[in-house]
Design a protein around this motif. Sequence first.
Motif, PDB file in Angstrom:
ATOM      1  N   GLN A 154     140.777 -50.141  14.619  1.00 64.39           N
ATOM      2  CA  GLN A 154     139.824 -50.936  15.909  1.00 64.39           C
ATOM      3  C   GLN A 154     138.479 -49.665  15.996  1.00 64.39           C
ATOM      4  OE1 GLN A 154     139.948 -53.859  16.884  1.00 64.39           O
ATOM      5  NE2 GLN A 154     141.707 -54.138  15.492  1.00 64.39           N
ATOM      6  N   GLU A 155     138.591 -48.638  15.668  1.00 69.09           N
ATOM      7  CA  GLU A 155     137.387 -47.716  16.080  1.00 69.09           C
ATOM      8  C   GLU A 155     136.427 -47.813  14.926  1.00 69.09           C
ATOM      9  OE1 GLU A 155     136.688 -42.787  16.401  1.00 69.09           O
ATOM     10  OE2 GLU A 155     138.964 -43.646  15.959  1.00 69.09           O
ATOM     11  N   LEU A 156     137.251 -48.088  13.854  1.00 73.91           N
ATOM     12  CA  LEU A 156     136.273 -48.171  12.403  1.00 73.91           C
ATOM     13  C   LEU A 156     135.317 -49.678  12.656  1.00 73.91           C
ATOM     14  CD1 LEU A 156     135.268 -47.675   9.819  1.00 73.91           C
ATOM     15  CD2 LEU A 156     137.477 -48.832   8.824  1.00 73.91           C
ATOM     16  N   VAL A 157     136.105 -50.835  12.956  1.00 71.35           N
ATOM     17  CA  VAL A 157     135.371 -52.016  13.324  1.00 71.35           C
ATOM     18  C   VAL A 157     134.163 -51.886  14.406  1.00 71.35           C
ATOM     19  CG1 VAL A 157     135.556 -54.319  14.205  1.00 71.35           C
ATOM     20  CG2 VAL A 157     137.219 -53.408  12.649  1.00 71.35           C
ATOM     21  N   ALA A 158     134.588 -51.072  15.474  1.00 73.47           N
ATOM     22  CA  ALA A 158     133.480 -50.942  16.502  1.00 73.47           C
ATOM     23  C   ALA A 158     132.293 -50.080  15.914  1.00 73.47           C
ATOM     24  CB  ALA A 158     134.156 -50.027  17.819  1.00 73.47           C
TER      25      ALA A 158
END
Length: 210
Positions: free
Chosen positions: A175-179
């Motif tokens: 999720q951090e990567l997507v953000a």
Amino acid sequence: MPQRYTIRQGDHAAAVAARFGFRSFQTIWQDGLNADLRATRTNTNVLLPGDVLVIPDKELRVEARPTGARHEFVAVSSRLRLRVRLLDLVGEPLRNQPCTLTVAGTDAPLTTDGEGVLTQEIQPSTSSAMLQVGEAQYPLRIGDLDPVDTASGATARLANLGYLPDFADAELDPQELVAAVEEFQLDHGLTLDGLLAGATLAKLEEVHGS
């Protein structure tokens, strides 16, 4: 007889050429046996572990010259330059910024140009360096960047650009990567989908510089 060399992490064409005794990496890179690799990897400094580079046989060059005279011969070799661009927290270049680059125990005082870029000629065998900007120190791993179309290469570029400040391969939250991808897309007017593909990868490579 030509040898097949499997690329390892940190390898780039100039380093491999020097290891095998070639003065110019172009002798290897432009050999016809490496046509397929050239079609896949357009940047000789960004190779992927597992890529295969064919090392051709060395050719003995003979030059006929009369005796009793002085002759001058010029040996062509490749120069390798380390290029680093420094940006501030909002993505603006750090212009005319004094810094110190330490390579193999030798300090080189440098100043960035109007685009925040500093360059320094290094030996092909150089694998690491330390950049000091003010009180901050940044370790540099030369040749360690994977191609942009790999997960490791794309995330490393996002981290270098400040979108993943706490980046660590083993701890990266999806999720951090997507953000981070969405933030990059927003900053550059791209479709906001959080995917590392297509136009996003092209822009990431352009902004990063490799």
